[in-house]
Design an enzyme around this catalytic site. Structure first.
Site, PDB file in Angstrom:
ATOM      1  N   ARG A   1       0.850  -1.189   0.000  1.00 58.75           N
ATOM      2  CA  ARG A   1       0.000   0.000   0.000  1.00 58.75           C
ATOM      3  C   ARG A   1       0.887   1.241   0.000  1.00 58.75           C
ATOM      4  NH1 ARG A   1      -3.488  -2.738  -1.529  1.00 58.75           N
ATOM      5  NH2 ARG A   1      -5.513  -3.179  -0.581  1.00 58.75           N
TER       6      ARG A   1
ATOM      7  N   HIS B   1      -0.860   0.317  -9.607  1.00 60.37           N
ATOM      8  CA  HIS B   1      -1.579  -0.593  -8.702  1.00 60.37           C
ATOM      9  C   HIS B   1      -2.128  -1.789  -9.494  1.00 60.37           C
ATOM     10  CE1 HIS B   1      -3.934  -0.890  -4.670  1.00 60.37           C
ATOM     11  NE2 HIS B   1      -3.725  -2.090  -5.192  1.00 60.37           N
TER      12      HIS B   1
HETATM   13  P1  NAP Z   1      -1.533 -11.592   4.974  1.00 63.46           P
HETATM   14  O1  NAP Z   1      -1.666 -13.004   4.561  1.00 63.46           O
HETATM   15  O2  NAP Z   1      -2.422 -11.086   6.071  1.00 63.46           O
HETATM   16  O3  NAP Z   1      -0.004 -11.363   5.379  1.00 63.46           O
HETATM   17  C1  NAP Z   1       0.421 -10.198   6.002  1.00 63.46           C
HETATM   18  C2  NAP Z   1       1.786 -10.448   6.608  1.00 63.46           C
HETATM   19  O4  NAP Z   1       2.232  -9.230   7.218  1.00 63.46           O
HETATM   20  C3  NAP Z   1       1.757 -11.503   7.726  1.00 63.46           C
HETATM   21  O5  NAP Z   1       2.916 -12.279   7.657  1.00 63.46           O
HETATM   22  C4  NAP Z   1       1.762 -10.658   9.001  1.00 63.46           C
HETATM   23  O6  NAP Z   1       2.337 -11.303  10.117  1.00 63.46           O
HETATM   24  C5  NAP Z   1       2.619  -9.507   8.554  1.00 63.46           C
HETATM   25  N1  NAP Z   1       2.394  -8.325   9.404  1.00 63.46           N
HETATM   26  C6  NAP Z   1       1.269  -7.614   9.567  1.00 63.46           C
HETATM   27  N2  NAP Z   1       1.455  -6.608  10.435  1.00 63.46           N
HETATM   28  C7  NAP Z   1       2.735  -6.711  10.841  1.00 63.46           C
HETATM   29  C8  NAP Z   1       3.528  -5.979  11.746  1.00 63.46           C
HETATM   30  N3  NAP Z   1       3.045  -4.922  12.423  1.00 63.46           N
HETATM   31  N4  NAP Z   1       4.796  -6.354  11.934  1.00 63.46           N
HETATM   32  C9  NAP Z   1       5.304  -7.437  11.269  1.00 63.46           C
HETATM   33  N5  NAP Z   1       4.609  -8.174  10.378  1.00 63.46           N
HETATM   34  C10 NAP Z   1       3.337  -7.805  10.178  1.00 63.46           C
HETATM   35  O7  NAP Z   1      -1.758 -10.613   3.742  1.00 63.46           O
HETATM   36  P2  NAP Z   1      -1.556 -10.947   2.191  1.00 63.46           P
HETATM   37  O8  NAP Z   1      -2.746 -11.653   1.659  1.00 63.46           O
HETATM   38  O9  NAP Z   1      -0.223 -11.549   2.016  1.00 63.46           O
HETATM   39  O10 NAP Z   1      -1.584  -9.463   1.566  1.00 63.46           O
HETATM   40  C11 NAP Z   1      -0.655  -8.476   1.974  1.00 63.46           C
HETATM   41  C12 NAP Z   1      -1.027  -7.105   1.424  1.00 63.46           C
HETATM   42  O11 NAP Z   1      -0.729  -7.038   0.042  1.00 63.46           O
HETATM   43  C13 NAP Z   1      -2.506  -6.751   1.477  1.00 63.46           C
HETATM   44  O12 NAP Z   1      -2.881  -6.300   2.763  1.00 63.46           O
HETATM   45  C14 NAP Z   1      -2.622  -5.664   0.428  1.00 63.46           C
HETATM   46  O13 NAP Z   1      -2.490  -4.384   1.012  1.00 63.46           O
HETATM   47  C15 NAP Z   1      -1.450  -5.938  -0.512  1.00 63.46           C
HETATM   48  N6  NAP Z   1      -1.900  -6.300  -1.874  1.00 63.46           N
HETATM   49  C16 NAP Z   1      -1.538  -5.506  -2.915  1.00 63.46           C
HETATM   50  C17 NAP Z   1      -1.914  -5.849  -4.200  1.00 63.46           C
HETATM   51  C18 NAP Z   1      -1.486  -5.026  -5.372  1.00 63.46           C
HETATM   52  O14 NAP Z   1      -2.004  -5.236  -6.485  1.00 63.46           O
HETATM   53  N7  NAP Z   1      -0.541  -4.135  -5.223  1.00 63.46           N
HETATM   54  C19 NAP Z   1      -2.676  -7.000  -4.420  1.00 63.46           C
HETATM   55  C20 NAP Z   1      -3.031  -7.782  -3.337  1.00 63.46           C
HETATM   56  C21 NAP Z   1      -2.633  -7.423  -2.050  1.00 63.46           C
HETATM   57  P3  NAP Z   1       1.659 -12.612  10.768  1.00 63.46           P
HETATM   58  O15 NAP Z   1       1.802 -13.685   9.713  1.00 63.46           O
HETATM   59  O16 NAP Z   1       2.452 -12.888  11.969  1.00 63.46           O
HETATM   60  O17 NAP Z   1       0.228 -12.249  11.020  1.00 63.46           O
HETATM   61  C1  GLV Z   2      -5.211  -5.120  -3.973  1.00 66.09           C
HETATM   62  O1  GLV Z   2      -4.610  -4.123  -3.795  1.00 66.09           O
HETATM   63  C2  GLV Z   2      -5.649  -6.004  -2.929  1.00 66.09           C
HETATM   64  O2  GLV Z   2      -5.557  -5.641  -1.759  1.00 66.09           O
HETATM   65  O3  GLV Z   2      -6.101  -7.122  -3.261  1.00 66.09           O
END
Ligand code: NAP
Ligand code: GLV
Length: 312
Positions: free
Chosen positions: A227, A275
């Protein structure tokens, strides 16, 4: 047969990309739109991306809210969100695959010096630039969750040296893991290429700042596909201009679309993408929605629930 209606709210995408998939799976479902929402007390399910503050609180019969993406920051930012209503987010192999492609592309781009090679091409200069072997390149994944772990698996297959940082301890074969605030500094000290895949929460907002960049090895590169709120743009520009950082790939920005006047558009060490690292696949998303509605109607909990206390 679902006994409530489903509302699409502030999804920011043309509806016709999404509704046919759901209608095919659930022809019985009464699908409503913001233009034609009908009675609020008939709406049991809502699909949202950036809902207007207060709009979900105004739906008294909600059973579940679906985020259209993996990130839920725009939804949980609404202090009036009715916390007794479960919020389900996207965790899907199609999304992981897209993000993995983006991360692998960007890691290879900086590792194999594509940025420099493209500059040389523009100057019609024939000069070879050596790159280290992948096993000597340390890739650190900030946010070792669903997307971070998927990307790590693909990068491992290319022989990169992987590390991951998360909130809670993790174990992953061949990956050096770090967690918590005390694990951040040692994690950063050994990341030649840093990939941010964190959720945006009060604990992670602005994390990509001058202090963090100073903890990276000289010549490190940064990839932010999480983000825009994670990044302090001026700090990044200073770290690039000072030569401490070699380059950055940015997919997400504090203001989207990125304003034409934003200096990142033209910075010589920055790659900007709109994005588009990983877009939710409409068919896969609607299959998740249909599956979850069936579960909720059977009294089962929805899948991929957001923990409001953590904010992701
Ligand atoms: P997820 O499965 O919830 O993984 C988030 C990771 O971040 C987990 O390992 C979590 O730790 C860690 N985390 C969260 N807060 C933290 C903190 N304060 N300190 C240290 N580690 C922390 O999420 P995801 O599905 O992988 O997605 C991640 C992000 O990618 C989304 O929230 C979104 O904003 C972004 N995204 C972007 C796009 C794009 O097109 N650019 C597309 C999809 C997603 P734990 O495992 O210990 O909980
Ligand atoms: C895209 O940014 C998502 O959070 O899936």
């Amino acid at each position: 047969m679902a006994n409530g209606a489903l509302l699409f709210q502030s999804i920011g995408y043309p509806l016709e990309l999404w509704t046919p998939h759901l209608s095919r799976l659930r022809p019985d479902l009464d699908i409503r739109t913001e233009e034609n929402p009908g009675r609020a007390d008939q709406i049991h399910y809502c699909i949202a991306w950036k809902p207007k503050p207060g709009s979900l609180a105004a739906l008294p019969a909600l059973k579940v809210v679906f985020s259209m993406g993996a990130g839920v920051d725009a939804i949980v930012a609404d202090a009036t969100y009715p916390r007794h209503v479960p919020l389900s987010r996207v965790v899907d192999p199609t999304l992981s695959q897209s993000m993995t492609e983006y991360v692998v592309m960007s890691v290879l781009y900086w590792h194999r010096r594509m940025h420099d090679l493209q500059s040389l091409q523009r100057l019609r200069k024939w000069r070879q630039i050596a790159s280290p072997r992948a096993e000597n390149v340390r890739v650190g994944i900030l946010g070792f969750g669903a997307l971070g772990q998927a990307a790590a698996t693909a990068l491992q297959a290319l022989n990169y040296r992987l590390s991951g940082w998360s909130q809670t301890p993790k174990q992953a074969q061949g990956v050096t893991t770090f967690h918590g605030r005390e694990g951040l500094e040692p994690f950063l000290n050994q990341a030649d290429i840093l990939v941010c895949l964190l959720p945006l929460t009060p604990g992670t907002r602005g994390i990509l700042d001058a202090r963090l960049f100073a903890s990276l090895p000289p010549g490190a590169c940064v990839i932010n596909a999480a983000r825009g709120g994670h990044l302090v743009e001026d700090d990044l520009i200073r770290a690039l201009d000072s030569g401490h950082l070699r380059g950055a790939t940015l997919d997400v920005f504090a203001t989207e679309p990125l304003p034409e006047t934003n200096p990142l558009w033209v910075h010589p060490k920055v790659v900007v993408t709109p994005h588009s690292a990983a877009a939710t696949d409409p068919a896969a998303f609607m299959a998740h929605v249909a599956r979850t509605i069936a579960r909720v109607d059977q009294g089962l909990p929805p899948e991929n629930l957001v923990d409001f206390a953590r904010g992701y």
